[in-house]
Scaffold this active site. Sequence first.
Site, PDB file in Angstrom:
ATOM      1  N   ARG A  51       0.316  -1.107  -0.159  1.00  0.00           N
ATOM      2  CA  ARG A  51      -0.079  -0.098   0.336  1.00  0.00           C
ATOM      3  C   ARG A  51       0.694   1.332  -0.111  1.00  0.00           C
ATOM      4  NH1 ARG A  51      -4.713  -0.829   4.760  1.00  0.00           N
ATOM      5  NH2 ARG A  51      -2.614  -1.683   5.761  1.00  0.00           N
ATOM      6  N   LYS A 149       2.094 -18.917   7.262  1.00  0.00           N
ATOM      7  CA  LYS A 149       1.228 -19.247   8.057  1.00  0.00           C
ATOM      8  C   LYS A 149       0.937 -17.634   8.897  1.00  0.00           C
ATOM      9  CE  LYS A 149       3.703 -19.354  12.125  1.00  0.00           C
ATOM     10  NZ  LYS A 149       4.599 -19.593  13.071  1.00  0.00           N
ATOM     11  N   ASP A 178       5.519 -23.795   5.293  1.00  0.00           N
ATOM     12  CA  ASP A 178       5.868 -23.379   6.556  1.00  0.00           C
ATOM     13  C   ASP A 178       7.351 -23.834   6.317  1.00  0.00           C
ATOM     14  OD1 ASP A 178       6.557 -25.053   9.012  1.00  0.00           O
ATOM     15  OD2 ASP A 178       4.755 -26.081   8.856  1.00  0.00           O
ATOM     16  N   HIS A 179       8.005 -23.146   7.361  1.00  0.00           N
ATOM     17  CA  HIS A 179       9.498 -22.762   6.634  1.00  0.00           C
ATOM     18  C   HIS A 179      10.161 -23.709   7.971  1.00  0.00           C
ATOM     19  CE1 HIS A 179       9.492 -20.294  10.583  1.00  0.00           C
ATOM     20  NE2 HIS A 179      10.040 -20.554  10.933  1.00  0.00           N
ATOM     21  N   LYS A 183      14.272 -26.484   6.407  1.00  0.00           N
ATOM     22  CA  LYS A 183      15.559 -26.772   6.990  1.00  0.00           C
ATOM     23  C   LYS A 183      16.010 -27.846   6.982  1.00  0.00           C
ATOM     24  CE  LYS A 183      13.853 -24.134  10.997  1.00  0.00           C
ATOM     25  NZ  LYS A 183      14.410 -23.595  11.856  1.00  0.00           N
ATOM     26  N   GLU A 217      12.502 -21.456  22.628  1.00  0.00           N
ATOM     27  CA  GLU A 217      12.943 -20.556  22.299  1.00  0.00           C
ATOM     28  C   GLU A 217      13.046 -20.216  23.237  1.00  0.00           C
ATOM     29  OE1 GLU A 217      10.450 -18.201  19.182  1.00  0.00           O
ATOM     30  OE2 GLU A 217       9.465 -20.121  20.178  1.00  0.00           O
ATOM     31  N   HIS A 241       4.666 -26.596  13.320  1.00  0.00           N
ATOM     32  CA  HIS A 241       5.584 -26.765  13.126  1.00  0.00           C
ATOM     33  C   HIS A 241       6.389 -27.928  13.369  1.00  0.00           C
ATOM     34  CE1 HIS A 241       6.198 -22.992  10.809  1.00  0.00           C
ATOM     35  NE2 HIS A 241       6.346 -22.071  12.457  1.00  0.00           N
ATOM     36  N   LYS A 336       7.910 -20.407  25.198  1.00  0.00           N
ATOM     37  CA  LYS A 336       9.106 -19.051  25.450  1.00  0.00           C
ATOM     38  C   LYS A 336       9.933 -18.953  26.080  1.00  0.00           C
ATOM     39  CE  LYS A 336       7.326 -16.924  21.034  1.00  0.00           C
ATOM     40  NZ  LYS A 336       7.840 -17.086  20.624  1.00  0.00           N
TER      41      LYS A 336
HETATM   42  P1  NAD Z   1       3.718  -6.415   8.105  1.00  0.00           P
HETATM   43  O1  NAD Z   1       2.140  -6.401   8.911  1.00  0.00           O
HETATM   44  O2  NAD Z   1       4.328  -5.928   8.485  1.00  0.00           O
HETATM   45  O3  NAD Z   1       3.623  -6.187   6.698  1.00  0.00           O
HETATM   46  C1  NAD Z   1       1.984  -6.377   6.233  1.00  0.00           C
HETATM   47  C2  NAD Z   1       2.322  -5.828   4.538  1.00  0.00           C
HETATM   48  O4  NAD Z   1       0.806  -6.076   3.831  1.00  0.00           O
HETATM   49  C3  NAD Z   1       2.802  -4.374   3.855  1.00  0.00           C
HETATM   50  O5  NAD Z   1       3.627  -4.263   3.534  1.00  0.00           O
HETATM   51  C4  NAD Z   1       2.115  -3.852   3.749  1.00  0.00           C
HETATM   52  O6  NAD Z   1       1.919  -2.321   3.188  1.00  0.00           O
HETATM   53  C5  NAD Z   1       0.770  -5.157   2.870  1.00  0.00           C
HETATM   54  N1  NAD Z   1      -0.507  -4.246   3.180  1.00  0.00           N
HETATM   55  C6  NAD Z   1      -2.022  -4.441   4.172  1.00  0.00           C
HETATM   56  N2  NAD Z   1      -2.758  -4.244   3.432  1.00  0.00           N
HETATM   57  C7  NAD Z   1      -2.334  -4.561   2.304  1.00  0.00           C
HETATM   58  C8  NAD Z   1      -3.487  -4.122   1.166  1.00  0.00           C
HETATM   59  N3  NAD Z   1      -5.109  -3.546   1.940  1.00  0.00           N
HETATM   60  N4  NAD Z   1      -2.981  -3.859   0.221  1.00  0.00           N
HETATM   61  C9  NAD Z   1      -1.511  -4.421   0.309  1.00  0.00           C
HETATM   62  N5  NAD Z   1      -0.669  -4.252   0.766  1.00  0.00           N
HETATM   63  C10 NAD Z   1      -1.296  -4.601   2.200  1.00  0.00           C
HETATM   64  O7  NAD Z   1       3.170  -8.203   7.521  1.00  0.00           O
HETATM   65  P2  NAD Z   1       3.968  -9.482   8.019  1.00  0.00           P
HETATM   66  O8  NAD Z   1       5.404  -9.526   8.935  1.00  0.00           O
HETATM   67  O9  NAD Z   1       5.789  -8.747   6.948  1.00  0.00           O
HETATM   68  O10 NAD Z   1       3.920 -10.637   8.142  1.00  0.00           O
HETATM   69  C11 NAD Z   1       3.172 -10.933   6.690  1.00  0.00           C
HETATM   70  C12 NAD Z   1       2.462 -12.241   6.599  1.00  0.00           C
HETATM   71  O11 NAD Z   1       3.321 -12.881   7.062  1.00  0.00           O
HETATM   72  C13 NAD Z   1       1.696 -12.929   7.622  1.00  0.00           C
HETATM   73  O12 NAD Z   1       0.925 -13.374   7.207  1.00  0.00           O
HETATM   74  C14 NAD Z   1       2.021 -12.954   8.358  1.00  0.00           C
HETATM   75  O13 NAD Z   1       1.646 -14.029  10.144  1.00  0.00           O
HETATM   76  C15 NAD Z   1       3.298 -14.035   8.082  1.00  0.00           C
HETATM   77  N6  NAD Z   1       4.585 -14.360   8.923  1.00  0.00           N
HETATM   78  C16 NAD Z   1       5.332 -13.297   9.153  1.00  0.00           C
HETATM   79  C17 NAD Z   1       6.755 -13.528  10.049  1.00  0.00           C
HETATM   80  C18 NAD Z   1       7.610 -12.402  10.060  1.00  0.00           C
HETATM   81  O14 NAD Z   1       8.303 -12.531  11.130  1.00  0.00           O
HETATM   82  N7  NAD Z   1       7.150 -11.283  10.246  1.00  0.00           N
HETATM   83  C19 NAD Z   1       6.519 -14.663  10.262  1.00  0.00           C
HETATM   84  C20 NAD Z   1       5.614 -16.497   9.674  1.00  0.00           C
HETATM   85  C21 NAD Z   1       4.723 -15.052   9.203  1.00  0.00           C
END
Ligand code: NAD
Length: 489
Positions: A51, A149, A178-179, A183, A217, A241, A336
């Site tokens: 966005r 996930k 599922d990362h 591994k 963790e 996991h 954790k």
């Molecule tokens: P975040 O909140 O940091 O990022 C979300 C992203 O989505 C941003 O780039 C935002 O601009 C975009 N976004 C939100 N609404 C939007 C819309 N309407 N249109 C277009 N883009 C939009 O989230 P994150 O931590 O990067 O996580 C993303 C996904 O990955 C989630 O499903 C989360 O559960 C999963 N995930 C994240 C991690 C992690 O380490 N961050 C680990 C495992 C899984």
Amino acid sequence: MVSRVIPVQPFDLIIFGGTGDLARRKILPALFRRYCAGQMEGEARVIGAARAEMSDAEYRSFAREAITEFGAYAACDAEHLDAFLTLLSYITLDARGDAGWATLAAALEGSARIRAFYFSVGPGLFGDLAARIEAHGLAAPGTRVVVEKPFGRDLASARSLNAALARHFDETQIYRIDHYLGKETVQNLMAIRFGNTLFEPLWNSQYVDHIQITVAEAGGVGSRGEYYDKSGAMRDMMQNHLMQLLCLTAMEPPAKYDPDAVRDEKLKVIRALDPGQPGDIVRGQYEAAGKGAGSQPGYLEEVGNPESTTESFVALKARIGNWRWAGTPFYLRTGKRLRARASEIAIVFKDAPHSIFGADAGQHRNILTIRLQPNEGIELGVTIKEPGPGGMRLVDVPLDMTFSEALGPEAEDVPDAYERLIMDVIRGDQTLFMRGDEVEAAWEWTDPIIEAWESAGTAPCAYATGSSGPDDALALIHRDGRRWREIRT
Ligand code: NAD
């Protein structure tokens, strides 16, 4: 040892949520490392889409910072980084509106590259993205979508996510990450089991006393408090996991290393799980630790919810109702703020049926340990004679194969799970991704357990930061005459 890098075909990877935390910490650094390894052809394109208003140049500097910060930069020189960044561009786009979609369509127009859409956004947007990709004619039969996930928070939500994706994509196009499956050691579990004749004949309830799977963790919930408090250890770790690790440990040998053959066998394990019994499950919440400067907040304080009954720890005893595993318990635990950050699968074999060395020799057991982290590797505990004169005394020693020592310095540079998984997406290999029915089956087993404790309204047991979890978790295994392995690095 020289590892072979086979370049993948040119591709267009569109990262929805390209400015998010996951893109910054994992996806962009992983792509860069594969680029440095020579696996990405120069014609690959990576399009960040989110966005925020951002130019291509701004996105490239965002990626430069991410790659520098998250460790991948050391792998390669500045020249590589500059060249990699030229593959990146950015489109401001709204998953729920029309903004940006025409620009994305124009960017992809006429491209013959492999196309993959990475949904690095909350699951609430999966359906919107899938529908708009189709509405704008951006998907072809070979197009892949990658989803992160959590894949639902119960069976009903997982089913509706599967249905939302299935309206627009075939199952062969959907890559649920599922990362843990990315591994190296987890894949090695399959190599050890099915590449050697040594273990498989013993891999059953006749020879295996029990199996322990630990994902511990040392850190707390940190900045993820708000998300975590709605989820908890059961949903965040156990359902996905640890369940995947259980499946790979317990499954029958697939006829071949092929996505559906492997996933069919994993699914059979989940379907063979006996329903969880309330007495076989322990939940915990970590307490605050220390005073003053070095103190650490407790769970309730860290998530900012003094009434929370969400668990930061769960331990359970699972039973698999099939011929191979009848009578062999699987003890699983994750949490954790435990003693150390350490993950392992331990196969504890039964005692020798008869000791010829007499009672003084003590009891000895073979334990095969598959270490996921740290020091990825395998250790087999064997019993030998204690050296020296003075009779036949026995001692257990490890046959230790730490991968980095056994395979040379290159093995120290094990690719991050995301590197492997993203390249598998481009190659079109779904073996290490969860199939829709697997995810649903895992929720089907998990849901009644969560419902039971939610309806009972019981609070999790407190446990000390830096411990092995609540006392009740120790009792869970002690009452069977067994003990948890020490959590150590
Ligand atoms: P975040 O909140 O940091 O990022 C979300 C992203 O989505 C941003 O780039 C935002 O601009 C975009 N976004 C939100 N609404 C939007 C819309 N309407 N249109 C277009 N883009 C939009 O989230 P994150 O931590 O990067 O996580 C993303 C996904 O990955 C989630 O499903 C989360 O559960 C999963 N995930 C994240 C991690 C992690 O380490 N961050 C680990 C495992 C899984």
